[in-house]
Design a protein around this motif. Structure first.
Motif, PDB file in Angstrom:
ATOM      1  N   ARG A 105       0.842  -1.210   0.000  1.00  0.00           N
ATOM      2  CA  ARG A 105       0.000   0.000   0.000  1.00  0.00           C
ATOM      3  C   ARG A 105       0.874   1.256   0.000  1.00  0.00           C
ATOM      4  O   ARG A 105       0.574   2.256  -0.665  1.00  0.00           O
ATOM      5  N   PRO A 110      -3.229   3.698  -3.001  1.00  0.00           N
ATOM      6  CA  PRO A 110      -4.488   3.126  -2.519  1.00  0.00           C
ATOM      7  C   PRO A 110      -4.854   1.828  -3.239  1.00  0.00           C
ATOM      8  O   PRO A 110      -4.519   1.636  -4.410  1.00  0.00           O
ATOM      9  N   VAL A 111      -5.546   0.970  -2.505  1.00  0.00           N
ATOM     10  CA  VAL A 111      -6.002  -0.318  -3.061  1.00  0.00           C
ATOM     11  C   VAL A 111      -7.523  -0.287  -3.112  1.00  0.00           C
ATOM     12  O   VAL A 111      -8.183   0.065  -2.134  1.00  0.00           O
ATOM     13  N   GLU A 112      -8.050  -0.661  -4.272  1.00  0.00           N
ATOM     14  CA  GLU A 112      -9.500  -0.613  -4.479  1.00  0.00           C
ATOM     15  C   GLU A 112     -10.160  -1.970  -4.208  1.00  0.00           C
ATOM     16  O   GLU A 112     -11.225  -2.051  -3.617  1.00  0.00           O
ATOM     17  N   ASN A 136      -5.538  -4.549  -6.283  1.00  0.00           N
ATOM     18  CA  ASN A 136      -5.750  -3.719  -7.467  1.00  0.00           C
ATOM     19  C   ASN A 136      -5.980  -2.271  -7.067  1.00  0.00           C
ATOM     20  O   ASN A 136      -6.818  -1.983  -6.202  1.00  0.00           O
ATOM     21  N   GLY A 137      -5.238  -1.362  -7.711  1.00  0.00           N
ATOM     22  CA  GLY A 137      -5.386   0.061  -7.427  1.00  0.00           C
ATOM     23  C   GLY A 137      -6.319   0.727  -8.426  1.00  0.00           C
ATOM     24  O   GLY A 137      -6.583   0.176  -9.496  1.00  0.00           O
ATOM     25  N   THR A 178      -1.410  -3.159 -10.253  1.00  0.00           N
ATOM     26  CA  THR A 178      -1.703  -4.391  -9.507  1.00  0.00           C
ATOM     27  C   THR A 178      -0.481  -4.830  -8.718  1.00  0.00           C
ATOM     28  O   THR A 178       0.654  -4.552  -9.115  1.00  0.00           O
TER      29      THR A 178
END
Ligand SMILES: NC(=O)c1ccc[n+]([C@@H]2O[C@H](COP(=O)([O-])OP(=O)(O)OC[C@H]3O[C@@H](n4cnc5c(N)ncnc54)[C@H](O)[C@@H]3O)[C@@H](O)[C@H]2O)c1
Length: 340
Positions: free
Chosen positions: A190, A195-197, A221-222, A227
């Motif tokens: 991170r 950010p990670v979605e 996945n951002g 990725t």
């Protein structure tokens, strides 16, 4: 200011912090420690000074700052007691055995307003700090992070240096390699990628300890399309205590971390290639961010100065969110889970 430091839990990581605090010299004074394993508590007190307490409150009363170094399931009540008394708290990672408990703990500590830090110590590693700092400083040159390939393997830690039965007991450890060990890696991903979605994950259990996965494969996945792929393994190769190998691919840059603290870190920054390790890497990281590589002393210095410490509990909570999403995905067969 001399910071009076107490320890709750006198095992492996408590010794590590106590040795690291030697670098703070007379800025630190040890008060008593507490561990229900009396031999451990006495060994700790004999090594670093202070005495052995019979009650947790004796330590909290006598200290300005408390290190919570017990197995994971015991963190929450102790952290709450320290925060309720208005003392600064350092809690080892993972904060708690699951996301719900970690969330409640973090809310409690933030409400109390005490200085807090978590044992996500790789935030202070010269190798990761140099890569993170270079990405921040050379963003335009290297371009955005496109992908991270993160491999972390160690021998299952109920043997060898760790020699702890609690790490394969779900009631004390919470779960296996992803929470207990690779919470570090989720945090680092991170930090480096942003950010990670969404997260998807698969876990497996080759050793057969109930609830203790020894293999986790996680994809993160951002929002930009970036990725990361994390493989976390607990095996039986005692000659491989803890090995991280990380590759970071950018549009015009590449970084390869082979040693997670001292390097080597090899790089290609827009065609400029090289490698850094050891003291040269430590100096280069410090030049970029001006930070220390000693997490224990950094905490004490924050307490003495009355300023926030880093990485704090809210940083750890983000890693817990990723971990929880990976477990939920694995339980659902590997489908992507949105991170709230
Ligand atoms: N930051 C890192 O890289 C890192 C490395 C190792 C361990 N850790 C974390 O540190 C924590 C401790 O790990 P360890 O390797 O030192 O384990 P350990 O087994 O060596 O020591 C844990 C100690 O906690 C004591 N304990 C249990 N309940 C207690 C209580 N209520 N009050 C006081 N003491 C209590 C046990 O008797 C034991 O001596 C774990 O959360 C672990 O995940 C972090």
């Amino acid at each position: 200011m001399v910071v009076r430091v107490g320890f709750l839990g006198a095992g492996l990581i408590a010794h590590h912090h106590a040795r690291s605090l030697a670098r703070a010299g007379d800025r630190v004074r040890f008060v008593d420690c507490f561990d229900p394993d009396r031999d451990r508590a006495e060994g700790f007190a004999a090594a670093y000074g202070g005495g052995v307490a019979t009650l947790v409150d004796e330590i909290i009363d006598a200290a300005d700052a408390v290190f919570v170094c017990t197995w994971t399931a015991a963190h929450t009540p102790l952290v709450r007691a320290v925060a309720d008394a208005g003392r600064a708290v350092f809690c080892e990672k993972p904060l708690a055995v699951n996301l719900a408990e970690a969330t409640t703990m973090v809310e409690h500590v933030l409400r109390s307003g005490v200085i807090n830090q978590v044992g996500l110590v790789l935030r202070r590693s010269p190798a990761f700090r140099w890569v993170a700092g270079t990405l921040a400083r050379s963003g335009a040159e290297v371009g955005p992070v496109m992908s991270i390939v993160f491999r972390d393997d160690q021998y299952i830690p109920n043997q060898g240096l760790y020699d702890s039965t609690w790490r394969v007991e779900v009631a004390k450890g919470g779960s296996g390699t992803l929470l207990e060990h690779s919470i570090h890696d989720l945090d680092l991903i991170r930090w480096l990628m942003g950010p990670v979605e969404s997260v998807s994950g698969r876990t497996a259990n080759f050793h057969g300890y109930d609830g203790i996965e020894d293999l986790a494969h996680v994809q993160l996945n951002g929002p930009s399309g970036a990725t990361a792929s994390l493989i976390s393994i607990w095996h039986d190769l005692l000659q491989r205590p803890s090995q991280r190998r990380v590759e970071v691919f950018c549009r015009r840059g590449y970084f390869h971390i082979e040693g997670d603290w001292h390097g080597p870190v090899s790089y290609d920054i827009g065609g400029r290639t090289g490698s850094l390790a050891g003291e040269a890497l430590t100096a280069a990281a410090a030049e970029l961010d001006g930070e220390t590589d000693n997490p224990s002393v950094a905490f004490i210095d924050a307490v003495a100065a009355g300023r926030p410490a880093h990485p704090d509990f809210s940083v750890a909570l983000e890693a817990h969110r990723l971990c929880d999403a990976a477990y939920r995905s694995a339980a659902a067969g590997g489908c992507p889970i949105d991170v709230d």
